[in-house]
Design a protein around this motif. Structure first.
Motif, PDB file in Angstrom:
ATOM      1  N   GLN A   1       0.826  -1.204   0.000  1.00 25.33           N
ATOM      2  CA  GLN A   1       0.000   0.000   0.000  1.00 25.33           C
ATOM      3  C   GLN A   1       0.862   1.257   0.000  1.00 25.33           C
ATOM      4  N   VAL A   2       1.952   1.237   0.767  1.00 19.99           N
ATOM      5  CA  VAL A   2       2.854   2.393   0.819  1.00 19.99           C
ATOM      6  C   VAL A   2       3.491   2.633  -0.545  1.00 19.99           C
ATOM      7  N   ILE A   3       3.998   1.565  -1.151  1.00 15.49           N
ATOM      8  CA  ILE A   3       4.643   1.696  -2.465  1.00 15.49           C
ATOM      9  C   ILE A   3       3.634   2.173  -3.506  1.00 15.49           C
ATOM     10  N   GLU A   4       2.438   1.607  -3.486  1.00 15.78           N
ATOM     11  CA  GLU A   4       1.415   2.007  -4.450  1.00 15.78           C
ATOM     12  C   GLU A   4       1.045   3.480  -4.284  1.00 15.78           C
ATOM     13  N   ALA A   5       0.909   3.930  -3.032  1.00 15.05           N
ATOM     14  CA  ALA A   5       0.562   5.327  -2.783  1.00 15.05           C
ATOM     15  C   ALA A   5       1.652   6.267  -3.274  1.00 15.05           C
TER      16      ALA A   5
ATOM     17  N   ARG B   1       1.821  16.201 -14.394  1.00 15.21           N
ATOM     18  CA  ARG B   1       1.247  17.548 -14.318  1.00 15.21           C
ATOM     19  C   ARG B   1       2.268  18.588 -13.871  1.00 15.21           C
ATOM     20  N   ARG B   2       3.525  18.193 -13.828  1.00 12.70           N
ATOM     21  CA  ARG B   2       4.619  19.102 -13.469  1.00 12.70           C
ATOM     22  C   ARG B   2       4.384  19.748 -12.093  1.00 12.70           C
ATOM     23  N   ILE B   3       3.984  18.947 -11.132  1.00 13.22           N
ATOM     24  CA  ILE B   3       3.824  19.416  -9.760  1.00 13.22           C
ATOM     25  C   ILE B   3       5.078  19.012  -8.985  1.00 13.22           C
ATOM     26  N   GLY B   4       5.811  19.962  -8.490  1.00 11.14           N
ATOM     27  CA  GLY B   4       7.035  19.671  -7.757  1.00 11.14           C
ATOM     28  C   GLY B   4       6.752  19.032  -6.415  1.00 11.14           C
ATOM     29  N   ALA B   5       7.591  18.069  -6.028  1.00 12.10           N
ATOM     30  CA  ALA B   5       7.380  17.375  -4.755  1.00 12.10           C
ATOM     31  C   ALA B   5       8.713  16.919  -4.181  1.00 12.10           C
ATOM     32  N   LEU B   6       8.766  16.849  -2.857  1.00 14.74           N
ATOM     33  CA  LEU B   6       9.941  16.369  -2.132  1.00 14.74           C
ATOM     34  C   LEU B   6       9.446  15.486  -0.992  1.00 14.74           C
ATOM     35  N   ILE B   7       9.676  14.185  -1.098  1.00 16.73           N
ATOM     36  CA  ILE B   7       9.127  13.198  -0.160  1.00 16.73           C
ATOM     37  C   ILE B   7      10.266  12.412   0.461  1.00 16.73           C
ATOM     38  N   THR B   8      10.371  12.438   1.783  1.00 16.38           N
ATOM     39  CA  THR B   8      11.425  11.727   2.499  1.00 16.38           C
ATOM     40  C   THR B   8      10.813  10.641   3.374  1.00 16.38           C
ATOM     41  N   ILE B   9      11.392   9.450   3.316  1.00 18.30           N
ATOM     42  CA  ILE B   9      10.910   8.299   4.084  1.00 18.30           C
ATOM     43  C   ILE B   9      11.936   7.978   5.160  1.00 18.30           C
TER      44      ILE B   9
ATOM     45  N   LEU C   1      -3.937  12.166  -0.291  1.00 20.12           N
ATOM     46  CA  LEU C   1      -3.436  13.131   0.688  1.00 20.12           C
ATOM     47  C   LEU C   1      -2.057  13.646   0.288  1.00 20.12           C
ATOM     48  N   LEU C   2      -1.194  12.740  -0.150  1.00 17.21           N
ATOM     49  CA  LEU C   2       0.160  13.128  -0.521  1.00 17.21           C
ATOM     50  C   LEU C   2       0.148  14.093  -1.705  1.00 17.21           C
ATOM     51  N   THR C   3      -0.668  13.812  -2.696  1.00 20.56           N
ATOM     52  CA  THR C   3      -0.756  14.696  -3.864  1.00 20.56           C
ATOM     53  C   THR C   3      -1.320  16.058  -3.489  1.00 20.56           C
ATOM     54  N   ASN C   4      -2.322  16.053  -2.639  1.00 25.52           N
ATOM     55  CA  ASN C   4      -2.972  17.308  -2.260  1.00 25.52           C
ATOM     56  C   ASN C   4      -2.021  18.240  -1.514  1.00 25.52           C
ATOM     57  N   ILE C   5      -1.090  17.685  -0.766  1.00 25.98           N
ATOM     58  CA  ILE C   5      -0.146  18.511  -0.016  1.00 25.98           C
ATOM     59  C   ILE C   5       0.706  19.355  -0.954  1.00 25.98           C
TER      60      ILE C   5
END
Length: 273
Positions: free
Chosen positions: A111-115, A126-134, A158-162
């Motif tokens: 589920q984590v990988i899929e999300a 959609r060229r939305i910049g993101a920085l995600i740290t695990i 939720l992750l996309t909306n942030i």
């Protein structure tokens, strides 16, 4: 000699007896954790404490009331907590009550990988910049405190909306622990390595920076190109595909998810939770 053997047998029997009782109570608490039934356990301890106090102080009226609660309490428990009891009986029937559910951890990992993959792919198109740290073994409490607490279940929605542009949380890093989003808008240390390409921006330098000081995994979605990058242990993997991201995450997170999640209590700007 026979007496010593019997004594040894009795000791072993007592140890097994106590261990079984402890294990059953442990599994019950783990089963009830996060449900309204855990409040019932707290209430039972309060009732027992009041009964002991009333007995010591000879408060007869209170004793009578508590005794009525004890008599009719089990019936009320069965009625109020029927779903939890049914779930416990179902787990006993499946045999999962007395065994650690390894498949459950695998399901959470999937589920984590899929999300993560779904969210990064969506934002990349959609060229939305993101920085995600695990977060993994290295504690990231100092960086978590720089952000805004979220502490919500990880989902690609939720992750996309942030990271939607022009929203209060889109600037900065999201930090994830196990299958929960802990904080957003976090500041990460920027790498000072001279080997990083000049065309890479602040997000990529932050991803490299955190990978140089911790074992955290970081995903970057470029706002300019929509390409996905991945950092670990000071290494930067640029322009990776959806399948490559999924494979890297599975290889790197498999060991982390083979262990029970660590329950942490972060001190938000000096305030205890």
């Amino acid at each position: 000699m026979l007496g010593e053997g019997l004594n040894l047998f009795n000791i072993l029997r007592i140890i097994v007896d106590i261990t079984l009782v402890w294990y059953v109570f442990y599994k019950l608490i783990m089963l009830l954790r996060g449900t309204k039934a855990i409040q019932l356990l707290k209430g039972i301890f309060v009732v027992i404490f009041i009964y002991l106090v009333s007995y010591l102080l000879n408060l007869q009226t209170v004793q009578v009331m508590i005794e009525q609660i004890i008599v009719w309490g089990p019936v009320a428990v069965i009625i109020l907590f029927q779903p939890e009891l049914r779930r416990a009986l179902e787990q006993i029937g499946r045999g999962s009550f007395f065994s650690r559910n390894r498949q459950s951890e695998e399901d959470i990992l999937n589920q984590v990988i899929e999300a993560l993959v779904t969210s990064c792919t969506y934002m990349g198109k959609r060229r939305i910049g993101a920085l995600i740290t695990i977060e993994r073994d290295t504690n990231m409490g100092d960086y978590i405190q720089t952000g805004i607490p979220i502490e919500g279940q990880l989902s690609h929605q939720l992750l996309t909306n942030i990271f939607v542009p022009n929203t209060p949380l889109h600037d900065g890093a999201v930090i994830i622990h196990h299958n929960r989003i802990i904080a957003a808008a976090c500041y990460l240390p920027l790498s000072e390595s001279p080997f990083i390409s000049k065309e890479l921006g602040t997000r990529h330098r932050a991803a490299m920076g955190i990978s140089e000081v911790s074992d955290a995994l970081t995903i970057v979605v470029s706002e300019e190109t929509g390409h996905i990058s991945y950092t670990r242990n000071g290494e930067l993997h640029r322009d990776i595909s959806q399948d490559e991201l999924s494979t890297m995450l599975r290889n790197d997170l498999n060991q982390s998810f083979s262990k029970p999640p660590t329950l942490k209590n972060w001190n938000w700007r000096g305030m205890k939770k």
